[in-house]
Scaffold this motif. Structure first.
Motif, PDB file in Angstrom:
ATOM      1  N   GLU A   1       0.794  -1.009   0.022  1.00  0.00           N
ATOM      2  CA  GLU A   1      -0.011   0.002   0.048  1.00  0.00           C
ATOM      3  C   GLU A   1       0.955   1.279  -0.105  1.00  0.00           C
ATOM      4  O   GLU A   1       1.842   1.392   0.786  1.00  0.00           O
ATOM      5  CB  GLU A   1      -1.007  -0.205   1.225  1.00  0.00           C
ATOM      6  N   VAL A   2       0.715   2.084  -0.900  1.00  0.00           N
ATOM      7  CA  VAL A   2       1.154   3.394  -1.050  1.00  0.00           C
ATOM      8  C   VAL A   2       0.216   4.353  -1.144  1.00  0.00           C
ATOM      9  O   VAL A   2      -0.786   4.490  -1.918  1.00  0.00           O
ATOM     10  CB  VAL A   2       2.236   3.326  -2.248  1.00  0.00           C
ATOM     11  N   HIS A   3       0.618   5.608  -0.612  1.00  0.00           N
ATOM     12  CA  HIS A   3      -0.394   6.688  -0.574  1.00  0.00           C
ATOM     13  C   HIS A   3       0.444   7.993  -0.508  1.00  0.00           C
ATOM     14  O   HIS A   3       1.381   8.135   0.134  1.00  0.00           O
ATOM     15  CB  HIS A   3      -1.367   6.866   0.849  1.00  0.00           C
ATOM     16  N   PRO A   4      -0.051   8.943  -1.316  1.00  0.00           N
ATOM     17  CA  PRO A   4       0.866  10.261  -1.521  1.00  0.00           C
ATOM     18  C   PRO A   4       0.991  11.055  -0.184  1.00  0.00           C
ATOM     19  O   PRO A   4       1.788  11.708   0.201  1.00  0.00           O
ATOM     20  CB  PRO A   4      -0.043  11.049  -2.545  1.00  0.00           C
ATOM     21  N   ASN A   5      -0.176  10.950   0.736  1.00  0.00           N
ATOM     22  CA  ASN A   5      -0.159  11.527   2.005  1.00  0.00           C
ATOM     23  C   ASN A   5      -0.605  10.525   3.036  1.00  0.00           C
ATOM     24  O   ASN A   5      -1.899  10.753   3.465  1.00  0.00           O
ATOM     25  CB  ASN A   5      -0.754  12.752   1.945  1.00  0.00           C
ATOM     26  N   PRO A   6       0.062   9.618   3.448  1.00  0.00           N
ATOM     27  CA  PRO A   6      -0.628   8.653   4.400  1.00  0.00           C
ATOM     28  C   PRO A   6      -0.998   9.219   5.844  1.00  0.00           C
ATOM     29  O   PRO A   6      -2.396   8.637   6.209  1.00  0.00           O
ATOM     30  CB  PRO A   6       0.678   7.665   4.959  1.00  0.00           C
ATOM     31  N   ALA A   7      -0.873  10.429   6.078  1.00  0.00           N
ATOM     32  CA  ALA A   7      -1.539  10.994   7.295  1.00  0.00           C
ATOM     33  C   ALA A   7      -2.849  11.410   7.101  1.00  0.00           C
ATOM     34  O   ALA A   7      -3.780  11.289   8.114  1.00  0.00           O
ATOM     35  CB  ALA A   7      -0.558  12.038   7.848  1.00  0.00           C
ATOM     36  N   LYS A   8      -3.229  11.374   5.827  1.00  0.00           N
ATOM     37  CA  LYS A   8      -4.614  12.091   5.523  1.00  0.00           C
ATOM     38  C   LYS A   8      -5.345  10.917   4.726  1.00  0.00           C
ATOM     39  O   LYS A   8      -6.476  11.303   4.399  1.00  0.00           O
ATOM     40  CB  LYS A   8      -4.482  13.003   4.438  1.00  0.00           C
ATOM     41  N   ALA A   9      -4.779   9.708   4.781  1.00  0.00           N
ATOM     42  CA  ALA A   9      -5.516   8.544   3.935  1.00  0.00           C
ATOM     43  C   ALA A   9      -6.850   8.354   4.670  1.00  0.00           C
ATOM     44  O   ALA A   9      -7.117   8.447   5.765  1.00  0.00           O
ATOM     45  CB  ALA A   9      -4.528   7.426   3.733  1.00  0.00           C
ATOM     46  N   LEU A  10      -7.777   8.114   3.929  1.00  0.00           N
ATOM     47  CA  LEU A  10      -9.140   7.719   4.149  1.00  0.00           C
ATOM     48  C   LEU A  10      -9.265   6.297   4.998  1.00  0.00           C
ATOM     49  O   LEU A  10     -10.330   5.853   5.484  1.00  0.00           O
ATOM     50  CB  LEU A  10     -10.075   7.783   3.128  1.00  0.00           C
ATOM     51  N   SER A  11      -8.362   5.497   4.582  1.00  0.00           N
ATOM     52  CA  SER A  11      -8.173   3.925   5.167  1.00  0.00           C
ATOM     53  C   SER A  11      -6.816   3.611   5.093  1.00  0.00           C
ATOM     54  O   SER A  11      -6.194   3.827   4.238  1.00  0.00           O
ATOM     55  CB  SER A  11      -9.007   3.039   4.507  1.00  0.00           C
ATOM     56  N   ASP A  12      -6.411   2.903   6.043  1.00  0.00           N
ATOM     57  CA  ASP A  12      -5.091   2.248   6.102  1.00  0.00           C
ATOM     58  C   ASP A  12      -3.884   2.998   5.920  1.00  0.00           C
ATOM     59  O   ASP A  12      -2.706   2.635   5.540  1.00  0.00           O
ATOM     60  CB  ASP A  12      -4.980   0.797   5.085  1.00  0.00           C
ATOM     61  N   GLY A  13      -4.177   4.171   6.357  1.00  0.00           N
ATOM     62  CA  GLY A  13      -2.918   5.318   6.244  1.00  0.00           C
ATOM     63  C   GLY A  13      -1.662   4.943   7.049  1.00  0.00           C
ATOM     64  O   GLY A  13      -0.493   4.784   6.479  1.00  0.00           O
ATOM     65  N   PRO A  14      -1.713   4.120   8.267  1.00  0.00           N
ATOM     66  CA  PRO A  14      -0.556   3.804   9.255  1.00  0.00           C
ATOM     67  C   PRO A  14       0.224   2.928   8.679  1.00  0.00           C
ATOM     68  O   PRO A  14       1.416   2.799   8.755  1.00  0.00           O
ATOM     69  CB  PRO A  14      -1.134   3.366  10.401  1.00  0.00           C
ATOM     70  N   GLN A  15      -0.179   2.033   7.670  1.00  0.00           N
ATOM     71  CA  GLN A  15       0.630   0.861   6.998  1.00  0.00           C
ATOM     72  C   GLN A  15       0.973   1.374   5.579  1.00  0.00           C
ATOM     73  O   GLN A  15       1.582   0.472   4.894  1.00  0.00           O
ATOM     74  CB  GLN A  15      -0.235  -0.363   6.868  1.00  0.00           C
ATOM     75  N   SER A  16       0.620   2.376   5.310  1.00  0.00           N
ATOM     76  CA  SER A  16       0.815   2.985   3.821  1.00  0.00           C
ATOM     77  C   SER A  16       2.120   3.627   3.623  1.00  0.00           C
ATOM     78  O   SER A  16       2.486   4.482   4.609  1.00  0.00           O
ATOM     79  CB  SER A  16      -0.103   3.819   3.446  1.00  0.00           C
TER      80      SER A  16
END
Ligand code: PEP
Ligand code: MN
Length: 351
Positions: free
Chosen positions: A306-321
């Protein structure tokens, strides 16, 4: 029951035998391997006499009984040969198999909006991923949590596919959505929570897109393989198994326990390709790289990250992105291990 044919058996003889087995009330399945052709026999084979089958053609080399409850997914069913799940993507076909390079699937937990999915797709592609993942329909523990944007998110995945040429993997939760999901996805994901949703398994087995079958969070390996058997029994041979961590007694520091032992265990039991998902497997971004590296070192055929451009703001699973930057570095670290085990030909961008 497996009927191994001698090298050079004429096609007409295989067809004749198939008809004969059908007349006995069995379902024969011809499997053409690299070296040999085998006929898998499914049905009520308990009372069948191995000798009687052996004598039905001089072209039969060997008749073997599959003792395990799973048949079509068993390693024996293909006479020991690994299967290849070949997925067509705009960038060309990608092969998931023990004999192919490691395939990397990356992307956010959920598709949140067009800008973020396209940006993530571009970043993971530049780093060397071949597939974009992203949920349109999200299985959430709380009914009040973000449930995914549904059908509109499928359109955003299509836009990301168009922009990058990456293949798309996305989850189907409900049989009612299957037609829509399989229209947009290159691989249809069945999530951990639905691993034993037998009506869903039968339906994904009756459509043509390859299926990524995640392990249920408390599923034994045998239950998981029996779930895969449903999909193959319904007619779809293209199944990839994904280990995503199981529930164990310790949930204090890691969300799940990523069961790395499945790599050699599944390898001996099944011909299907094996994916590891260290993101859901650990639940913490800082633990993901080490288990991703271990998975490739241990012989995994594919990884889901899992990769997210801004994990802190992710709508789900931010802590593991992972951030795209951390994912870039991980791909370079993976290249070292992947090359060492002979499974990493793809070029990795230097960032
Ligand atoms: C996911 O891939 O985002 C997901 C929900 O996975 P799992 O079914 O493994 O929990
Ligand atoms: Mn997720």
């Amino acid at each position: 029951m497996i009927v191994v044919m001698k090298i050079g058996t004429p096609d007409v003889e295989i067809a004749r035998l198939g008809d004969e087995f059908e007349a006995w009330g069995l379902t024969p399945e011809k499997i053409v391997g690299k070296h040999k052709t085998v006929i898998g026999l499914v049905g009520d084979t308990v009372d069948l006499d191995v000798l009687q089958i052996q004598e039905s053609s001089p072209w039969i080399e060997q008749v073997l009984r599959v003792e395990k409850p799973f048949k079509r997914v068993s390693r024996e069913y293909r006479h020991g040969e690994a299967s290849e799940v070949i997925v067509s993507t705009p960038n060309g076909p990608v092969t998931f198999s023990e004999h192919a390079p490691v395939v990397v699937v990356a992307g956010p937990c959920s598709v949140e909006n067009e800008a973020m999915i396209i940006e993530t797709a571009r970043r993971v592609k530049a780093a060397g991923a071949q597939f974009l993942r992203g949920g349109a329909y999200k299985p959430r523990t709380s009914p009040y949590a973000f449930q995914g944007h549904g059908e509109s998110a499928l359109g955003l995945l299509a836009a990301a596919r168009e922009a990058t040429g990456l293949g798309i993997i996305t989850e189907v939760m409900d049989t009612a959505d299957l037609d829509k999901v399989s229209e947009f996805a290159d691989v249809v994901q069945v999530g951990a929570r639905n691993m034993q949703n037998f009506s869903l398994l039968k339906k994904v087995g009756a459509q043509d897109k390859p299926v990524l079958l995640k392990r249920g969070m408390s599923a034994t390996i045998e239950e998981w393989l029996m779930a895969a058997e449903y999909i193959l029994a319904a007619g779809n041979p293209n199944v990839i198994l994904c280990e995503r961590g199981i529930r164990t007694f310790d949930r204090q520091y890691a969300r799940n326990t990523l069961d790395l032992a499945v790599i050699p265990v599944l390898r001996s039991l099944t011909h299907l390709p094996i994916m590891l998902d260290p993101s859901h497997g650990t639940g913490r971004a800082e633990y993901v790289p080490s288990l991703a590296l271990a998975s490739v070192a241990g012989g995994a055929d594919s990884l889901m990250i899992e990769v997210h451009p801004n994990p802190a703001k992710a709508l789900s699973d931010g802590p593991q992105s992972l951030t795209p930057e951390r994912f870039d570095r991980l791909m370079q670290e993976l290249a070292v291990i992947g090359k060492a085990v002979g499974r990493w030909p793809q070029a990795v961008a230097v960032v």
